[in-house]
Design an enzyme around this catalytic site. Structure first.
Site, PDB file in Angstrom:
ATOM      1  N   CYS A   7       0.801  -1.224   0.000  1.00 49.48           N
ATOM      2  CA  CYS A   7       0.000   0.000   0.000  1.00 49.48           C
ATOM      3  C   CYS A   7       0.839   1.281   0.000  1.00 49.48           C
ATOM      4  O   CYS A   7       1.944   1.310   0.531  1.00 49.48           O
ATOM      5  CB  CYS A   7      -0.905  -0.005   1.228  1.00 49.48           C
ATOM      6  SG  CYS A   7      -2.274   1.141   1.023  1.00 49.48           S
ATOM      7  N   ASP A 129      -6.990  -2.703  11.563  1.00 54.94           N
ATOM      8  CA  ASP A 129      -5.773  -1.878  11.656  1.00 54.94           C
ATOM      9  C   ASP A 129      -5.686  -1.270  13.054  1.00 54.94           C
ATOM     10  O   ASP A 129      -6.647  -1.287  13.825  1.00 54.94           O
ATOM     11  CB  ASP A 129      -5.864  -0.754  10.598  1.00 54.94           C
ATOM     12  CG  ASP A 129      -4.532  -0.069  10.331  1.00 54.94           C
ATOM     13  OD1 ASP A 129      -3.506  -0.458  10.923  1.00 54.94           O
ATOM     14  OD2 ASP A 129      -4.517   0.875   9.518  1.00 54.94           O
TER      15      ASP A 129
HETATM   16  O1  LIG Z   1      -0.237   4.982   4.805  1.00 54.66           O
HETATM   17  C1  LIG Z   1      -0.698   6.009   5.314  1.00 54.66           C
HETATM   18  O2  LIG Z   1       0.005   6.989   5.581  1.00 54.66           O
HETATM   19  C2  LIG Z   1      -2.170   6.102   5.617  1.00 54.66           C
HETATM   20  C3  LIG Z   1      -2.733   7.317   5.968  1.00 54.66           C
HETATM   21  C4  LIG Z   1      -4.090   7.410   6.210  1.00 54.66           C
HETATM   22  C5  LIG Z   1      -4.910   6.309   6.114  1.00 54.66           C
HETATM   23  C6  LIG Z   1      -4.347   5.086   5.776  1.00 54.66           C
HETATM   24  C7  LIG Z   1      -3.001   4.952   5.537  1.00 54.66           C
HETATM   25  N1  LIG Z   1      -2.414   3.737   5.227  1.00 54.66           N
HETATM   26  C8  LIG Z   1      -3.058   2.480   5.443  1.00 54.66           C
HETATM   27  O3  LIG Z   1      -2.885   2.033   6.779  1.00 54.66           O
HETATM   28  C9  LIG Z   1      -2.671   0.632   6.830  1.00 54.66           C
HETATM   29  C10 LIG Z   1      -1.469   0.243   7.682  1.00 54.66           C
HETATM   30  O4  LIG Z   1      -0.335   0.942   7.339  1.00 54.66           O
HETATM   31  P1  LIG Z   1       1.098   0.605   8.018  1.00 54.66           P
HETATM   32  O5  LIG Z   1       1.583  -0.655   7.325  1.00 54.66           O
HETATM   33  O6  LIG Z   1       0.902   0.401   9.471  1.00 54.66           O
HETATM   34  O7  LIG Z   1       1.946   1.780   7.681  1.00 54.66           O
HETATM   35  C11 LIG Z   1      -2.542   0.187   5.407  1.00 54.66           C
HETATM   36  O8  LIG Z   1      -3.771  -0.419   5.108  1.00 54.66           O
HETATM   37  C12 LIG Z   1      -2.452   1.419   4.582  1.00 54.66           C
HETATM   38  O9  LIG Z   1      -3.317   1.254   3.495  1.00 54.66           O
END
Ligand SMILES: O=C(O)c1ccccc1N[C@@H]1O[C@H](COP(=O)(O)O)[C@@H](O)[C@H]1O
Length: 231
Positions: A7, A129
């Site tokens: 992502c 999450d």
């Molecule tokens: O990645 C980002 O900065 C973000 C900002 C706002 C909403 C979602 C975001 N990312 C999503 O969050 C999860 C977990 O991310 P991480 O691996 O803990 O960094 C993932 O699904 C991203 O799509």
């Protein structure tokens, strides 16, 4: 086998990195009210989504002001799926699923299983999450996977596990939670220090670009891990 989403792609080169590593899905971050190095504008999202090859799922990741705005974004970017962060209600989700062809993935808080359960019937998948006060994700924080495993075993929807996953911890996460898929954003980002040793600081600064080795290791470690068979 556990599916993998990479992502927060910001460049076509990183789409190639994810696809070459064997990712099943890629995420494009548009319209999030938090400061993220992974956010891109709509035009860039259209460009990257258009370049996603067959058999790889493009996912628009967003935290919109309104369900109408999400519908507008989906119609513009034309992803295969949309991942909705924030406090969209069950009715908002129902409106969205009936308005777009894309599959709808609702992000739910690992610490609030009761609220999460309400979306189980209406979403196409639930992404569990660690979220901040605004309901955003991408915090880079893990949650209690043992507890998450108990909660998600009661859901009917496919579960995507996210939150602080890295190439090092993803195998443990898969074994513990046995999710349908895992999702990573910050855990496979390139560290600015890798680009310029002379500006090294104690805290790694994210660049919004992916580290090809980390992406390859993440995908391999997630996919080679067998879930523990239920006795
Ligand atoms: O990645 C980002 O900065 C973000 C900002 C706002 C909403 C979602 C975001 N990312 C999503 O969050 C999860 C977990 O991310 P991480 O691996 O803990 O960094 C993932 O699904 C991203 O799509």
């Amino acid at each position: 086998m556990t599916r993998v989403k990479i992502c927060g792609l910001t460049a076509p080169e990183d789409l190639r990195v994810a696809v070459d590593a064997g990712a099943d899905a890629v995420g494009l971050l548009v319209d999030v009210p938090v400061d993220s190095p992974r956010e891109i504008d709509v035009q860039r999202a259209v460009e990257i989504a258009d370049a996603v090859p067959p058999f790889v799922t493009s996912v628009l990741v967003t935290m919109p002001d309104s369900p109408e705005r999400t519908v507008e974004l989906v119609r513009t970017v034309e992803p295969d799926a949309v991942q909705v962060h924030g406090d969209a209600s069950v009715d908002d989700l129902a409106y969205l699923t009936s308005s777009v062809e894309a599959k709808v993935i609702k992000v739910v808080d690992a610490d609030d299983p009761e609220t999460a359960r309400r979306y189980d019937d209406v979403a196409d998948a639930l992404l569990v999450d660690s979220v901040d006060d605004e309901g955003a994700g991408g915090t880079g924080e893990t949650h209690d996977w043992d507890r998450t495993a108990e909660v998600v075993s009661t859901f009917d929807s496919p579960v995507v596990l996210a939150g602080g996953l890295t190439p090092t911890n993803v195998a443990d996460a898969v074994q513990t939670v046995e999710p349908f898929a895992v999702d990573v954003a910050s855990g496979v980002d390139r560290d600015e220090r890798a680009d310029d040793e002379s500006t090294a600081s104690e805290t790694p600064a994210p660049t919004g670009r992916k580290d090809p080795d980390a992406v390859a290791d993440f995908v391999a470690n997630a996919k080679r891990t067998q879930s523990t068979p239920t006795p």
